[in-house]
Design an enzyme around this catalytic site. Structure first.
Site, PDB file in Angstrom:
ATOM      1  N   ASN A  85       0.831  -1.195   0.000  1.00 56.73           N
ATOM      2  CA  ASN A  85       0.000   0.000   0.000  1.00 56.73           C
ATOM      3  C   ASN A  85       0.874   1.257   0.000  1.00 56.73           C
ATOM      4  O   ASN A  85       2.105   1.187   0.020  1.00 56.73           O
ATOM      5  CB  ASN A  85      -0.948  -0.038   1.202  1.00 56.73           C
ATOM      6  CG  ASN A  85      -2.288   0.594   0.893  1.00 56.73           C
ATOM      7  OD1 ASN A  85      -2.368   1.577   0.171  1.00 56.73           O
ATOM      8  ND2 ASN A  85      -3.351   0.034   1.451  1.00 56.73           N
ATOM      9  N   HIS A 115      23.363   0.201  11.913  1.00 62.53           N
ATOM     10  CA  HIS A 115      24.669   0.790  12.185  1.00 62.53           C
ATOM     11  C   HIS A 115      25.285   0.145  13.422  1.00 62.53           C
ATOM     12  O   HIS A 115      24.561  -0.333  14.298  1.00 62.53           O
ATOM     13  CB  HIS A 115      24.529   2.305  12.417  1.00 62.53           C
ATOM     14  CG  HIS A 115      23.974   3.018  11.224  1.00 62.53           C
ATOM     15  ND1 HIS A 115      24.761   3.436  10.184  1.00 62.53           N
ATOM     16  CD2 HIS A 115      22.705   3.364  10.885  1.00 62.53           C
ATOM     17  CE1 HIS A 115      24.018   4.013   9.270  1.00 62.53           C
ATOM     18  NE2 HIS A 115      22.752   3.993   9.677  1.00 62.53           N
ATOM     19  N   GLY A 142      -0.625  -1.065   9.244  1.00 52.28           N
ATOM     20  CA  GLY A 142      -0.128   0.272   8.945  1.00 52.28           C
ATOM     21  C   GLY A 142       0.894   0.792   9.943  1.00 52.28           C
ATOM     22  O   GLY A 142       0.724   0.685  11.147  1.00 52.28           O
ATOM     23  N   THR A 165      11.132  -6.484  16.444  1.00 49.66           N
ATOM     24  CA  THR A 165      12.569  -6.514  16.715  1.00 49.66           C
ATOM     25  C   THR A 165      13.136  -7.919  16.764  1.00 49.66           C
ATOM     26  O   THR A 165      14.349  -8.091  16.825  1.00 49.66           O
ATOM     27  CB  THR A 165      12.882  -5.811  18.046  1.00 49.66           C
ATOM     28  OG1 THR A 165      12.183  -6.498  19.093  1.00 49.66           O
ATOM     29  CG2 THR A 165      12.470  -4.350  18.020  1.00 49.66           C
ATOM     30  N   ARG A 180       5.041  -8.433  20.222  1.00 47.78           N
ATOM     31  CA  ARG A 180       4.995  -9.701  20.942  1.00 47.78           C
ATOM     32  C   ARG A 180       3.737 -10.461  20.524  1.00 47.78           C
ATOM     33  O   ARG A 180       2.756  -9.853  20.066  1.00 47.78           O
ATOM     34  CB  ARG A 180       5.023  -9.495  22.453  1.00 47.78           C
ATOM     35  CG  ARG A 180       3.802  -8.784  22.989  1.00 47.78           C
ATOM     36  CD  ARG A 180       3.962  -8.382  24.464  1.00 47.78           C
ATOM     37  NE  ARG A 180       2.751  -7.833  24.979  1.00 47.78           N
ATOM     38  CZ  ARG A 180       2.219  -6.656  24.656  1.00 47.78           C
ATOM     39  NH1 ARG A 180       2.786  -5.891  23.765  1.00 47.78           N
ATOM     40  NH2 ARG A 180       1.087  -6.253  25.219  1.00 47.78           N
ATOM     41  N   LYS A 183      -1.836 -13.845  20.404  1.00 49.73           N
ATOM     42  CA  LYS A 183      -2.606 -15.096  20.417  1.00 49.73           C
ATOM     43  C   LYS A 183      -2.267 -15.924  19.191  1.00 49.73           C
ATOM     44  O   LYS A 183      -1.785 -15.399  18.186  1.00 49.73           O
ATOM     45  CB  LYS A 183      -4.107 -14.826  20.490  1.00 49.73           C
ATOM     46  CG  LYS A 183      -4.671 -14.125  19.279  1.00 49.73           C
ATOM     47  CD  LYS A 183      -6.166 -13.871  19.425  1.00 49.73           C
ATOM     48  CE  LYS A 183      -6.690 -13.071  18.247  1.00 49.73           C
ATOM     49  NZ  LYS A 183      -8.098 -12.810  18.348  1.00 49.73           N
TER      50      LYS A 183
END
Length: 185
Positions: A85, A115, A142, A165, A180, A183
């Protein structure tokens, strides 16, 4: 024989981004994207042809809405039924693999580049890049950010605004900063 900067970049080794070959490749991609992002709404086939030429590979039945940004484009590999999108960014200093039926909502950011943590190394101009793999049937909401080296498993949904991450397993709904699992689905 010493590796080129591009070979180091794709191996997740420290490299200098201001290498002439990389600068040339990036300038070519940016010129290409300028034309893509300036195309008329009616120029759907022209945009499809441009993405075919820009990406390393792409399957059938895809749409990439402008504006779209990437570093090189040639390190992006996508399967069929891809939807990207508006306003998405893929920093493809390393490979980005997008499975079948991947949906990227507006303003999704996928970053392979990073970096060094050591400030002296950062000042030296060294950068690194880790590959990203996004499985089949993945929807990324989004404004989500996918960080270097992350793999997202098949059938997973990443909530809007999430910062991914670490790896996300298959068949889950995940969200947050840091992202995280919420479910199983």
């Amino acid at each position: 024989m010493e590796k080129t900067a591009r070979e180091k970049m794709l191996a997740n080794e420290p490299y200098i981004a201001l290498d002439p070959e990389l600068e040339r490749m990036q300038a070519q991609a940016q010129t290409f994207l300028h034309v893509f992002n300036s195309s008329l709404p009616s120029e759907i086939e022209k945009r499809r042809e441009m993405i075919h030429a820009l990406f390393g590979s792409i399957g059938q039945n895809f749409e990439v809405k402008p504006p779209f940004r990437c570093d090189y484009g040639c390190h992006i590999y996508a399967k069929e039924n891809l939807f990207i999108n508006y306003d998405c960014v893929i920093l493809d200093c390393n490979t980005v693999y997008l499975g079948s039926n991947v949906l990227l909502a507006p303003k999704v950011q996928i970053y392979t580049a990073y970096h060094p943590l050591n400030p002296e190394l950062r000042r030296s101009g060294l950068e690194m890049a880790a590959p990203i793999v996004i499985g089949n049937n993945v929807w990324i909401g989004g404004g989500a950010i996918v960080c270097p080296g992350v793999t997202i498993g098949d059938n997973t949904t990443i909530g809007a605004g999430s910062v991914v991450t670490k790896n996300m397993p298959a068949n889950v709904s995940a969200a947050g900063n840091p992202c995280r699992v919420l479910k199983e689905v």
